[in-house]
Design a protein around this motif. Structure first.
Motif, PDB file in Angstrom:
ATOM      1  N   GLY A 144       0.814  -1.221   0.000  1.00  9.68           N
ATOM      2  CA  GLY A 144       0.000   0.000   0.000  1.00  9.68           C
ATOM      3  C   GLY A 144       0.844   1.266   0.000  1.00  9.68           C
ATOM      4  O   GLY A 144       0.553   2.216  -0.734  1.00  9.68           O
ATOM      5  N   LYS A 145       1.913   1.282   0.807  1.00 13.14           N
ATOM      6  CA  LYS A 145       2.745   2.493   0.903  1.00 13.14           C
ATOM      7  C   LYS A 145       3.502   2.742  -0.399  1.00 13.14           C
ATOM      8  O   LYS A 145       3.779   3.881  -0.742  1.00 13.14           O
ATOM      9  N   TRP A 177       2.390   1.937  -3.421  1.00 19.00           N
ATOM     10  CA  TRP A 177       1.373   2.526  -4.299  1.00 19.00           C
ATOM     11  C   TRP A 177       1.148   3.981  -3.933  1.00 19.00           C
ATOM     12  O   TRP A 177       0.934   4.827  -4.801  1.00 19.00           O
ATOM     13  N   LEU A 178       1.192   4.240  -2.630  1.00 19.77           N
ATOM     14  CA  LEU A 178       0.933   5.601  -2.163  1.00 19.77           C
ATOM     15  C   LEU A 178       1.981   6.582  -2.711  1.00 19.77           C
ATOM     16  O   LEU A 178       1.650   7.716  -3.074  1.00 19.77           O
ATOM     17  N   THR A 179       3.230   6.162  -2.813  1.00 17.79           N
ATOM     18  CA  THR A 179       4.257   7.066  -3.360  1.00 17.79           C
ATOM     19  C   THR A 179       3.931   7.403  -4.815  1.00 17.79           C
ATOM     20  O   THR A 179       4.152   8.535  -5.258  1.00 17.79           O
ATOM     21  N   TYR A 181       0.879   7.439  -6.075  1.00 23.49           N
ATOM     22  CA  TYR A 181      -0.287   8.337  -5.965  1.00 23.49           C
ATOM     23  C   TYR A 181       0.178   9.772  -5.704  1.00 23.49           C
ATOM     24  O   TYR A 181      -0.284  10.716  -6.349  1.00 23.49           O
ATOM     25  N   GLU A 182       1.120   9.904  -4.749  1.00 16.13           N
ATOM     26  CA  GLU A 182       1.598  11.246  -4.387  1.00 16.13           C
ATOM     27  C   GLU A 182       2.301  11.920  -5.568  1.00 16.13           C
ATOM     28  O   GLU A 182       2.189  13.126  -5.757  1.00 16.13           O
ATOM     29  N   PHE A 206      -1.547   2.567 -12.153  1.00 15.73           N
ATOM     30  CA  PHE A 206      -2.981   2.717 -11.904  1.00 15.73           C
ATOM     31  C   PHE A 206      -3.763   2.333 -13.166  1.00 15.73           C
ATOM     32  O   PHE A 206      -3.288   2.549 -14.285  1.00 15.73           O
TER      33      PHE A 206
END
Lengths: 304, 271
Positions: A157-158, A160-162, A164-165, A233
């Motif tokens: 998840g983290k 993917w989060l990078t 996303y950011e 994504f």
């Protein structure tokens, strides 16, 4: 019975420089890495006559795999003639009697820093990639124990989060190299700092890829015909570098990954990053015999 | 006084015929010589707010961590009733299954935002992370769901891409709340969500919680040592002391007519 009768006479080095126990460990770890694609295997990285961080991980894998019938190519950022590439290639040849080559098509082992050759590799070839940082989670989880737990749980998840950011801040994914990729639908790996251009070459490739980090003492592998999917994504496609229309200043070929060479007037010229491909193209244009093999990209588009 | 002899109703009339959503039985936990939880039974009904009160060290936060599957008990059984599935005793699940269940069906707001938030990432990113763990892979959907959850938590959308580290304590709690409700959890756990906030911000956060509970009928378990917060929010109250439940009942009854000596002491305590 004495120790002397139980041991072999002392010799300066073993075949292929590494001692037998080191190679046995490497072989076991390589087999494990192939069995669990993308999963990092720890190994006791040996001393080799080279500083850590200069390709000692790749060198140890190559020295384990090499035999007198091997044909070895070593490239550094795509170039065969870099000091580091030339030194490693000559060292491997000297300790193993393996043949040296610059030609991707002729090589049985290709050791590389930060590039995958443009010519398609076959099932008889092995690509050994030198890896500075084998841990894709390093940026989001500095604690190695926790990162291993996250791999075990497929907790990405983290990571993917990078991505996303990056999309939120820049409107596009800014990860230029070492793009995190999911191997065989299970483990996320960093495919070493190869450019995004090269990541699709690993997906369902015919050759075996072994990635090894000597300083970090870990290796992992992408076996032939294995899925390698960049984390992306569903509504933001994976984009490679926009090099499709760039033309090599020296060889005149286009549609491949280029090195940018800034000029004094502020402009840039470009040279094909795979130096041997450029040499072949120049020879072919001069009428000399030069066999350019099938390439992963054609006219700047990924073809396979 | 034992609970068995307590003649008071334990449930509000509207919940009497309802099956519980959370059932915990005989939960025990010991840390070395310290007994944190001793034969604790908990039942939570859909749409209600269960308040857990008690002094520091009474075991209420430990119990909440068990509900969030962050910690394993020495003994006990934990069942969460979810539509179309029966996971059995959640304590017996593999850690990966527990993680996925927690990600999809249980939300939590911690007293300390550092426990619940990634301070270096954006507020919307914090909400998106929860959706990413649950498997959402569309960037546009992530953005819209994060915006929706932050809006529902009354977080100013103009600051949705600011880092929590740059926000006030009240705003950080709203981000935590948005993260917790983003996937419309079956169970929302609140561990001292307003402790450390000034009174006016505390009131705003409680108003938001009450509105969410009213509009979405979210089942909540609220842990607090602040009786005022529990009195404002809870339908039912469970009083804990030294790892055991000493009294439980409807909130009004417990506050107006406390039976256990410890509860009486709590209710009548004044500075």
């Amino acid at each position: 019975m004495s120790l002397k009768t139980l041991t072999k006479p002392w010799a300066a080095t073993s075949y292929g420089f590494l001692d037998a126990s080191a190679k046995r460990e490497m072989r076991r770890k390589i087999l494990k890495a192939i069995a669990v694609p993308g999963c990092q295997m720890p190994y006791a990285s040996r001393e080799v006559p080279m500083a850590r961080g200069w390709g000692t991980g790749g060198l140890q894998v190559t020295l384990t795999l090499v035999n007198p019938r091997s044909v070895v190519k070593v490239i550094d950022q795509g170039a065969d003639d870099g000091v580091n590439a030339a030194s490693i290639r000559r060292f491997i040849s000297r300790v193993s009697q393996a043949e040296e080559t610059w030609d991707t098509l002729a090589a049985s082992i290709v050791q590389s820093r930060h590039r995958i050759p443009e010519e398609t590799m076959t099932k008889d070839q092995i690509l050994v990639l030198q890896v500075p940082n084998p841990e894709p989670l390093r940026g989001v989880e500095p604690n190695i124990s926790i990162a291993r737990q996250m791999h075990a749980d497929a907790d990405y998840g983290k990571l993917w989060l990078t991505l996303y950011e990056q999309l939120v801040k820049a409107g596009r994914i800014m990860q230029g190299a070492a793009y995190p990729s999911l191997v065989n639908g299970r483990h996320v790996m960093t495919p070493s700092p190869i450019p995004r251009w090269d990541v699709p070459k690993l997906n369902m490739a015919r050759h075996l890829t072994i990635l090894s980090a000597g300083r970090e003492k870990r290796l992992f592998a992408v076996p032939p015909h294995t899925r390698v999917e960049p984390l992306v994504f569903s509504d933001r496609p994976y984009l490679v570098e926009d090099h499709a229309r760039l033309v090599c200043e020296r060889s005149g070929i286009a549609g491949y990954f280029m090195n940018e060479i800034p000029q004094d007037d502020g402009s840039s010229t470009f040279e094909v990053s795979d130096s041997n491909l450029g040499i072949k193209a120049i020879r072919a244009s001069e009428g000399a015999p030069a066999e350019i093999g099938e390439t992963w990209y054609r006219n700047g588009k990924f073809a396979q | 006084m034992s609970l068995e002899t307590n003649p008071r109703p334990l449930l509000p009339p509207q919940l009497v015929q309802t099956s519980p959503i959370v059932t915990m039985r005989d939960v025990g936990r010991r840390y070395g010589e310290v007994v944190a939880l001793r034969h604790v039974d908990v039942t939570v009904y859909p749409g209600e707010v269960l308040g857990i009160v008690g002094e520091s060290g009474s075991g209420k936060s430990t119990l909440l961590r068990m509900m969030n599957l962050e910690d394993a008990p020495d003994t006990g059984d934990y069942r969460l009733r979810l539509p179309g599935r029966d996971d059995g005793n959640l304590f017996a699940l593999e850690r990966y299954q527990q993680r996925m269940l927690r990600a999809r069906h249980i939300g939590i707001v911690y007293q300390n935002p550092h426990l619940g938030l990634l301070m270096k990432h954006s507020s919307s990113g914090n909400v998106a992370e929860r959706l990413l763990i649950a498997g959402e892979r569309s960037f546009d959907v992530l953005r819209s769901k994060a915006r929706e959850a932050l809006d529902a938590s009354e977080f100013p959308l103009s600051r949705m891409d600011h880092r929590p580290a740059d926000l006030s304590g009240g705003m950080q709690q709203r981000v935590q709340l948005a993260k917790a409700i983003a996937l419309e959890p079956a169970l929302l756990l609140l561990d001292e969500p307003t402790t450390g906030l000034d009174v006016s911000i505390q009131a705003l956060v409680l108003d938001t919680l009450k509105r969410l509970q009213r509009e979405r009928r979210i089942t909540m378990v609220l842990v607090s040592h602040d009786l005022g917060v529990i009195r404002t929010m809870a339908d039912r109250v469970m009083v804990m002391r030294r790892g055991s439940v000493v009294e439980q009942g409807l909130a009004d009854q417990v506050f107006q007519d406390p039976q256990h000596a410890y509860t009486q002491q709590l209710v009548h305590a004044k500075l």
